[in-house]
Design an enzyme around this catalytic site. Sequence first.
Site, mmCIF file in Angstrom:
data_model
loop_
_atom_site.group_PDB
_atom_site.id
_atom_site.type_symbol
_atom_site.label_atom_id
_atom_site.label_comp_id
_atom_site.label_asym_id
_atom_site.label_seq_id
_atom_site.Cartn_x
_atom_site.Cartn_y
_atom_site.Cartn_z
ATOM 1 N N ASP A 238 23.896 8.326 -6.701
ATOM 2 C CA ASP A 238 24.506 8.560 -5.382
ATOM 3 C C ASP A 238 24.649 7.290 -4.554
ATOM 4 O O ASP A 238 24.730 7.350 -3.325
ATOM 5 C CB ASP A 238 23.715 9.609 -4.575
ATOM 6 N N ALA A 239 24.684 6.151 -5.196
ATOM 7 C CA ALA A 239 24.727 4.892 -4.463
ATOM 8 C C ALA A 239 25.968 4.055 -4.779
ATOM 9 O O ALA A 239 26.087 2.926 -4.322
ATOM 10 C CB ALA A 239 23.467 4.080 -4.739
#
Lengths: 294, 294, 294, 294
Positions: A238-239
């Site tokens: 999620d980065a």
Amino acid sequence: MKTIKPLREKKNTAILLIHCPDKQGILATVTEFLNQNRGNIIYLDQHVDRKEEIFYMRVEWELDGFAIPHDKIGEYFETLIANALQMNWRLYFTDDIPRMALFVSKMPHCLFDILARYTAGEWDVEIPLIISNHETLKPVADRFGVDFYHFPVTSENKAELEKKEIEILKEKEIDFVVLARYMQVLSGDFVNHFPNKIINIHHSFLPAFAGAKPYHAAHERGVKIIGATSHYVTSDLDAGPIIEQDVTRCSHIDTVEKLIRKGRDLEKIVLSQAVYKHLQRKILVYRNRTVVFN
Amino acid sequence: MKTIKPLREKKNTAILLIHCPDKQGILATVTEFLNQNRGNIIYLDQHVDRKEEIFYMRVEWELDGFAIPHDKIGEYFETLIANALQMNWRLYFTDDIPRMALFVSKMPHCLFDILARYTAGEWDVEIPLIISNHETLKPVADRFGVDFYHFPVTSENKAELEKKEIEILKEKEIDFVVLARYMQVLSGDFVNHFPNKIINIHHSFLPAFAGAKPYHAAHERGVKIIGATSHYVTSDLDAGPIIEQDVTRCSHIDTVEKLIRKGRDLEKIVLSQAVYKHLQRKILVYRNRTVVFN
Amino acid sequence: MKTIKPLREKKNTAILLIHCPDKQGILATVTEFLNQNRGNIIYLDQHVDRKEEIFYMRVEWELDGFAIPHDKIGEYFETLIANALQMNWRLYFTDDIPRMALFVSKMPHCLFDILARYTAGEWDVEIPLIISNHETLKPVADRFGVDFYHFPVTSENKAELEKKEIEILKEKEIDFVVLARYMQVLSGDFVNHFPNKIINIHHSFLPAFAGAKPYHAAHERGVKIIGATSHYVTSDLDAGPIIEQDVTRCSHIDTVEKLIRKGRDLEKIVLSQAVYKHLQRKILVYRNRTVVFN
Amino acid sequence: MKTIKPLREKKNTAILLIHCPDKQGILATVTEFLNQNRGNIIYLDQHVDRKEEIFYMRVEWELDGFAIPHDKIGEYFETLIANALQMNWRLYFTDDIPRMALFVSKMPHCLFDILARYTAGEWDVEIPLIISNHETLKPVADRFGVDFYHFPVTSENKAELEKKEIEILKEKEIDFVVLARYMQVLSGDFVNHFPNKIINIHHSFLPAFAGAKPYHAAHERGVKIIGATSHYVTSDLDAGPIIEQDVTRCSHIDTVEKLIRKGRDLEKIVLSQAVYKHLQRKILVYRNRTVVFN
């Protein structure tokens, strides 16, 4: 397969996406190169990051009448322009239709939204296959006539099954992958096969509520707005570089179930908008951030 | 002081804010109590959190003609209704004008927005004083004729100066405190003097980018939307109950400086909306979340 | 037909929608009626329009254990409560699944969105048929296994064909009609058969750009935001009670074609949100305006 | 007057705003002109309206080191570039601070917002005077130290007083006028003195609810979203080129008074954003539409 006529006529154009160290005259140099070779520019946008001193550009021109043959453009551009300016560039032709694979789990809303656009001819794309770790959505794939592959990934067989997935993606000549609420983390090795070519939808307003169960976390925190984020997948969960985000209001009356319901509409629209930007070749990635042209 | 006429006539009303364990008939019991005593209800809203099994209610009624005298309402309500239902309740009268203190540092936009509303009579509030750790905004306080106190707080003198601040707040009979971009962390001791009575504006979409320099962090992460969050202050930094949030779009062209500029408009509106909700007695807090009635 | 499991369990509940002249005690009277008959209230919302002096209410309670039999509730409520208070009321049971007809023309995006939700079990609804003035979307209907009727309406045959349409809608026991970008004006006679039971989506932010080609008009006017509006159909074109609206930003770079593309996403979400509110029995209509409960 | 320090350092730059018939090479020609004369470009944006075949451009460059003297740039640009390309162009220097007049009536919110930004140094502008048809807001002008002129305009004396207003605007060397909720219609003659130099805020989402009492009309129509629109004033009431719009949600619980209150926050932000775009020289007008660069 496409029962509804595409809405747009195809134009035979080329697209260049460029980034390089900024200096005077790059824009003039590139546009002159196209003009002198009788390339009629139909789109041009550029951006200079003055802090990083990086120049970004997207230019699209008609190939009809362009002096340089289709298959020589890249070579000429590298030799005459890009090399001296230390350009990082990519060249696309709009008559090369990108090939996309969909990864899904059990939730159908993003899958339906994408297949509806595909079937309606809203996007210039081919979707040769859907891959899932569950069989739940096979009926949807069948209904739209798209091949469905079931890979029941577990922590034990992940390496082995991902290898098979990569094989089939290569065999089907897949250009990019869309995770349409695929509830599995891909290995770093898988991700490295498709750098900036895997688009995920995360059901929160990142970087808030990364990881599992973001609607539960949002409810617990008592936020007044929820969101969804589409991003390219990197090896950090999620980065990766954010492509698109959107939000909607909520309040104390919204239970976790209502947040999930509201969030579904956000998720499908945000994901589809990101896919559309990718298909239009409007996204450049630099240092974990995107430049998304209009 | 108020050179512009208030926009609304004052109505002489009472407001009850209630929360208690949910059970059948609470709503009927409370409305019957008011009806039987000839209280004309002009606002009623309620909410049941069915997971926590908590009942929340806000009711406002006209005091003209109400059978119970003004100063006995609380006692009667506790005896006749609240006690048996284990109610947590607060009673307000709209002719008691709340007294608010402003804490500021160097940035004027939230201060101006609040003083403009105050001066225009948009809110029923008194602002007897402004407290700051810098002298920068004294000219603004002077211009609006509000007393300005300079407390140059440092890590060394913090305990001592906060003690003086609390004294002056008590002396001036301050009901609640608004941190209008006050760039100091208040001690737990200070916060405990004003539970759910200190409103802060944080310049991010919490819980994303809590702490210092959120616009720098947002730029670094490459988000496509920025936000602002107003919340009650608790001893956990930027983690208190959220009152209001709002967002605005940004893109790759926005430098940190542009995000700061865009953010200012968000911050001032979000903070003022939270203050207005607080002034209207529309907020209940339960377990670090707010119920904000319409 | 439903290949994907419904997401929610059905609860066996009753819903009352009420409006009547406002007076003291209505809320207490209705809730007491339910409480005394052991009806466990799971939703209650009310609104008083103090200018018009109208009271609005929506209440939902569990039928398990309710003292009054299912088929007597209406009669008892009318006799004991509604009659004396001049109430206008409707009673619904959540185990009566509403039956919806879809009217479409050539554009598939709203149709796909609705059929996807239907198939995924997102809504408690039956869709027995789709009616169209063109054959374009028959393949979509076929794909989702819904009956498709082609009525090639012209100004000459309109009265005749609408009569047939009404017959088939009655025969199929249709409760309400959704115009999912149906590009035909229904006659006043048709509309009168379904008062507040025909939901339309208009592709503008009404009342701006009523009538034909709103995106062209929006482009011509140079607006910076476009919208979509769902409303109940009345005999006045695009002038019925508004249920839901939403907007999205645009700019000088957006051609009419781009506005149409952006608008599609708005249209389908706004229409589906309106349909969902209708299905939940959350909408009351009074004097060409809606009360839409949360 | 400015008690708070401006937030930005002034850069000594020139800005060109250009529109002309589109043809190959304009962008290259303009950027080459600047590059060859050692003008360091710090901003460039362009847009081609392919339907109208019009090219639009905004370019800003540093004057330090630029080969052409400050007062010759216009002449050289016209002779060497603009003339042959039939360009319509304007040249600005950022060290020429624009001079703005404010017109107000009785409502203070937009006035306060603008004077707060002015005083805080948020904008590079001078505000030598405020003109009003009422004396209500004189105390606000006094508080901020800005000259206030009272012209009690009626239908009888309008021509005469507008003449005096124009005189004083010329005498004070006013560059543009901002109508900050000025509740008077300016005559066509007045407007013609300031083409695309009068910015108005209309309290609706234009073209919906043009004219008087838009919040009453919005309430009557039952819209679910209200808006505000800033535009250049033309001789057609509320029909000039739109600069900026924004919206906020409303519902059945919002009375006209609540819409007015909600609308105030929209109005002041939308107006100030339009003024800021104008001050930055980012707006081009063509055929009653604006191009607003980022």
